[in-house]
Design a protein around this motif. Structure first.
Motif, mmCIF file in Angstrom:
data_model
loop_
_atom_site.group_PDB
_atom_site.id
_atom_site.type_symbol
_atom_site.label_atom_id
_atom_site.label_comp_id
_atom_site.label_asym_id
_atom_site.label_seq_id
_atom_site.Cartn_x
_atom_site.Cartn_y
_atom_site.Cartn_z
ATOM 1 N N GLN A 8 28.137 -28.870 15.018
ATOM 2 C CA GLN A 8 26.725 -29.948 15.397
ATOM 3 C C GLN A 8 25.605 -28.985 15.689
ATOM 4 O O GLN A 8 24.329 -29.596 15.170
ATOM 5 N N LEU A 12 22.030 -28.726 13.846
ATOM 6 C CA LEU A 12 20.682 -29.139 14.326
ATOM 7 C C LEU A 12 19.659 -27.966 14.538
ATOM 8 O O LEU A 12 18.515 -28.176 14.050
ATOM 9 N N ARG A 13 20.129 -26.858 14.492
ATOM 10 C CA ARG A 13 19.381 -25.658 14.550
ATOM 11 C C ARG A 13 18.625 -25.307 12.825
ATOM 12 O O ARG A 13 17.479 -25.113 12.827
ATOM 13 N N LYS A 15 18.251 -27.849 10.934
ATOM 14 C CA LYS A 15 17.248 -29.077 10.677
ATOM 15 C C LYS A 15 15.757 -28.698 11.597
ATOM 16 O O LYS A 15 14.633 -28.888 10.835
ATOM 17 N N ALA A 16 15.992 -28.013 12.540
ATOM 18 C CA ALA A 16 14.917 -27.582 13.422
ATOM 19 C C ALA A 16 14.034 -26.488 12.699
ATOM 20 O O ALA A 16 12.790 -26.568 12.433
ATOM 21 N N TYR A 42 15.407 -31.261 18.158
ATOM 22 C CA TYR A 42 16.550 -30.953 17.473
ATOM 23 C C TYR A 42 17.192 -29.568 18.370
ATOM 24 O O TYR A 42 18.354 -29.466 18.463
ATOM 25 N N GLU A 43 16.458 -28.723 18.472
ATOM 26 C CA GLU A 43 16.471 -27.452 19.337
ATOM 27 C C GLU A 43 17.251 -27.631 20.746
ATOM 28 O O GLU A 43 18.144 -27.304 21.205
ATOM 29 N N GLN A 45 18.592 -30.738 21.641
ATOM 30 C CA GLN A 45 19.874 -31.165 21.373
ATOM 31 C C GLN A 45 21.057 -30.152 20.942
ATOM 32 O O GLN A 45 22.171 -30.256 21.510
ATOM 33 N N ALA A 46 20.620 -29.262 20.127
ATOM 34 C CA ALA A 46 21.403 -28.069 19.960
ATOM 35 C C ALA A 46 22.102 -27.264 21.196
ATOM 36 O O ALA A 46 23.021 -26.998 21.540
#
Length: 63
Positions: A8, A12-13, A15-16, A42-43, A45-46
Motif C-alpha cells: 500500500q 501511495l508513493r 501516486k505521489a 500521499y507521501e 500516508q506512505a
C-alpha cells in the motif's frame, strides 16, 4: 513486516510521484499547488504505513 502495508505504501508513493509530475506540467498555479499538496499527503500516508509495518512487536492479532 506486513507486506500488505508495504505494498500500500508503494502504491501511495507512485501516486505521489504522478501528482508531482502533473504539478510540474500544470499551467495553473492553483492546480500545481493542489497536486503538490496531494503528493505530500500521499507521501505522509506512505511513511505512516511503513513505520507501522516496521514497528517492533507488531502482530496482526487485534488489528
Amino acid at each position: 513486516m506486513d507486506h500488505d502495508r508495504i505494498r500500500q505504501a508503494q502504491v501511495l508513493r507512485v501516486k505521489a510521484l504522478k501528482c508531482r509530475r502533473w504539478a510540474a506540467t500544470a499551467c495553473d498555479r492553483e492546480i500545481e499547488a493542489r497536486l503538490t499538496a496531494m503528493a505530500s499527503a500521499y507521501e505522509g500516508q506512505a511513511d505512516a504505513l511503513e513505520q507501522d509495518a516496521a514497528a517492533p512487536g507488531w502482530t496482526q492479532q487485534g488489528r
